[in-house]
Design a protein around this motif. Structure first.
Motif, PDB file in Angstrom:
ATOM      1  N   HIS A  51       2.988   5.011  13.184  1.00 11.59           N
ATOM      2  CA  HIS A  51       2.929   6.013  14.249  1.00 11.59           C
ATOM      3  C   HIS A  51       2.364   5.391  15.514  1.00 11.59           C
ATOM      4  O   HIS A  51       1.320   4.763  15.498  1.00 11.59           O
ATOM      5  CB  HIS A  51       2.071   7.209  13.829  1.00 11.59           C
ATOM      6  CG  HIS A  51       2.006   8.251  14.890  1.00 11.59           C
ATOM      7  ND1 HIS A  51       3.066   9.098  15.156  1.00 11.59           N
ATOM      8  CD2 HIS A  51       1.040   8.555  15.788  1.00 11.59           C
ATOM      9  CE1 HIS A  51       2.734   9.888  16.157  1.00 11.59           C
ATOM     10  NE2 HIS A  51       1.515   9.586  16.566  1.00 11.59           N
ATOM     11  N   GLY A  54       2.666   9.105  21.302  1.00 12.23           N
ATOM     12  CA  GLY A  54       3.821   9.728  21.940  1.00 12.23           C
ATOM     13  C   GLY A  54       5.025   9.886  21.039  1.00 12.23           C
ATOM     14  O   GLY A  54       5.972  10.581  21.382  1.00 12.23           O
ATOM     15  N   CYS A  55       5.030   9.251  19.885  1.00  8.44           N
ATOM     16  CA  CYS A  55       6.178   9.327  18.979  1.00  8.44           C
ATOM     17  C   CYS A  55       6.082  10.557  18.083  1.00  8.44           C
ATOM     18  O   CYS A  55       4.997  11.006  17.738  1.00  8.44           O
ATOM     19  CB  CYS A  55       6.275   8.070  18.122  1.00  8.44           C
ATOM     20  SG  CYS A  55       6.728   6.605  19.071  1.00  8.44           S
ATOM     21  N   VAL A  56       7.235  11.083  17.746  1.00  6.96           N
ATOM     22  CA  VAL A  56       7.347  12.236  16.847  1.00  6.96           C
ATOM     23  C   VAL A  56       8.172  11.766  15.657  1.00  6.96           C
ATOM     24  O   VAL A  56       9.323  11.353  15.829  1.00  6.96           O
ATOM     25  CB  VAL A  56       8.029  13.431  17.552  1.00  6.96           C
ATOM     26  CG1 VAL A  56       8.173  14.610  16.618  1.00  6.96           C
ATOM     27  CG2 VAL A  56       7.274  13.815  18.820  1.00  6.96           C
ATOM     28  N   LYS A  57       7.594  11.818  14.462  1.00  4.63           N
ATOM     29  CA  LYS A  57       8.217  11.218  13.274  1.00  4.63           C
ATOM     30  C   LYS A  57       9.653  11.719  13.048  1.00  4.63           C
ATOM     31  O   LYS A  57      10.559  10.925  12.803  1.00  4.63           O
ATOM     32  CB  LYS A  57       7.360  11.475  12.038  1.00  4.63           C
ATOM     33  CG  LYS A  57       7.818  10.689  10.840  1.00  4.63           C
ATOM     34  CD  LYS A  57       6.822  10.750   9.714  1.00  4.63           C
ATOM     35  CE  LYS A  57       7.250   9.814   8.595  1.00  4.63           C
ATOM     36  NZ  LYS A  57       6.249   9.704   7.559  1.00  4.63           N
ATOM     37  N   LEU A  88       8.701  22.017  18.457  1.00  6.15           N
ATOM     38  CA  LEU A  88       7.585  21.091  18.684  1.00  6.15           C
ATOM     39  C   LEU A  88       6.397  21.802  19.329  1.00  6.15           C
ATOM     40  O   LEU A  88       6.577  22.715  20.133  1.00  6.15           O
ATOM     41  CB  LEU A  88       8.017  19.937  19.585  1.00  6.15           C
ATOM     42  CG  LEU A  88       9.023  18.949  19.025  1.00  6.15           C
ATOM     43  CD1 LEU A  88       9.373  17.904  20.080  1.00  6.15           C
ATOM     44  CD2 LEU A  88       8.497  18.279  17.768  1.00  6.15           C
ATOM     45  N   LYS A  91       2.041  19.563  22.927  1.00  5.41           N
ATOM     46  CA  LYS A  91       1.719  18.157  23.226  1.00  5.41           C
ATOM     47  C   LYS A  91       2.874  17.212  22.902  1.00  5.41           C
ATOM     48  O   LYS A  91       2.992  16.155  23.500  1.00  5.41           O
ATOM     49  CB  LYS A  91       0.440  17.723  22.515  1.00  5.41           C
ATOM     50  CG  LYS A  91       0.570  17.513  21.029  1.00  5.41           C
ATOM     51  CD  LYS A  91      -0.726  16.968  20.436  1.00  5.41           C
ATOM     52  CE  LYS A  91      -0.560  16.629  18.993  1.00  5.41           C
ATOM     53  NZ  LYS A  91      -0.148  15.290  18.725  1.00  5.41           N
ATOM     54  N   ASP A  92       3.757  17.588  21.978  1.00  3.39           N
ATOM     55  CA  ASP A  92       4.903  16.747  21.626  1.00  3.39           C
ATOM     56  C   ASP A  92       6.162  17.082  22.428  1.00  3.39           C
ATOM     57  O   ASP A  92       7.141  16.347  22.377  1.00  3.39           O
ATOM     58  CB  ASP A  92       5.220  16.885  20.130  1.00  3.39           C
ATOM     59  CG  ASP A  92       4.175  16.214  19.252  1.00  3.39           C
ATOM     60  OD1 ASP A  92       3.473  15.307  19.744  1.00  3.39           O
ATOM     61  OD2 ASP A  92       4.057  16.591  18.076  1.00  3.39           O
ATOM     62  N   SER A  93       6.135  18.185  23.175  1.00  2.74           N
ATOM     63  CA  SER A  93       7.340  18.597  23.893  1.00  2.74           C
ATOM     64  C   SER A  93       7.719  17.606  24.998  1.00  2.74           C
ATOM     65  O   SER A  93       8.902  17.385  25.247  1.00  2.74           O
ATOM     66  CB  SER A  93       7.189  20.009  24.461  1.00  2.74           C
ATOM     67  OG  SER A  93       6.174  20.044  25.435  1.00  2.74           O
ATOM     68  N   SER A  95       7.242  14.357  24.882  1.00  2.00           N
ATOM     69  CA  SER A  95       7.884  13.247  24.164  1.00  2.00           C
ATOM     70  C   SER A  95       9.295  13.640  23.747  1.00  2.00           C
ATOM     71  O   SER A  95      10.222  12.832  23.846  1.00  2.00           O
ATOM     72  CB  SER A  95       7.065  12.870  22.927  1.00  2.00           C
ATOM     73  OG  SER A  95       5.816  12.352  23.300  1.00  2.00           O
ATOM     74  N   GLY A  96       9.457  14.863  23.273  1.00  6.50           N
ATOM     75  CA  GLY A  96      10.774  15.344  22.864  1.00  6.50           C
ATOM     76  C   GLY A  96      11.792  15.232  23.984  1.00  6.50           C
ATOM     77  O   GLY A  96      12.942  14.837  23.767  1.00  6.50           O
TER      78      GLY A  96
END
Length: 161
Positions: A51, A54-57, A88, A91-93, A95-96
């Motif tokens: 991981h 900024g990455c989303v698995k 998401l 916080k992950d949006s 990155s998405g």
């Protein structure tokens, strides 16, 4: 092993020693010997999923699948990524959106886009930019690594770790 820097200061040389390889792969610590840099290095050189900030698995998996697919399948994977983005957390949006933009650019410009973008971002990181911009570009660089086809997917046997 000791290396001598340009200033003449002696520093330990950090290397990754791969099993069944005659030459070690040097670790470039010019950006510092940080956890993130070490993760990025291991992920890039081995294809092992670590991981990164900024990455989303789920999107990392889709990115690798996307790069192996034909154009028609890539469009379907992009739609799948958009659906994942809807679920998401905030916080992950951000990155998405980066994953989505990269997928759209690959569809528009071809698979070479990721290589060119990777080089462009690295060049920007070496310039004079604010700490906040460095963080944003670092995240983009991490996400771009997800679009590289892992070594094990290229039929290269890895027994190095």
């Amino acid at each position: 092993m000791i290396s001598v820097s340009e200033t003449g200061r002696k520093t330990p040389m950090r290397i990754y020693i791969a099993k069944r390889k005659s030459e070690p792969i040097p670790f470039d610590d010019s950006k510092g010997f940080t956890t993130d840099e070490l993760r990025r290095f291991v992920r890039e050189k081995t294809g092992i999923h670590l991981h990164l900030p900024g990455c989303v698995k789920e999107l990392d998996k889709l990115a690798a699948k996307f790069m192996k697919a034909d154009k028609e399948s890539k469009e379907a994977i992009l739609e799948e990524a958009k659906n994942i983005m809807k679920g998401l957390v905030e916080k992950d949006s951000v990155s998405g959106k980066i994953y989505k933009i990269i997928m759209e650019k690959v569809l528009e410009k071809g698979d070479e886009f990721t290589k060119m973008e990777n080089e462009r971002v690295k060049k920007l990181l070496n310039g004079k930019i604010s700490d906040e911009k460095k963080k944003e570009l670092g995240i983009r660089l991490n996400i771009l690594q997800s679009f590289k086809i892992p070594l094990k997917e290229k039929n290269i046997v890895r027994n190095d770790l």
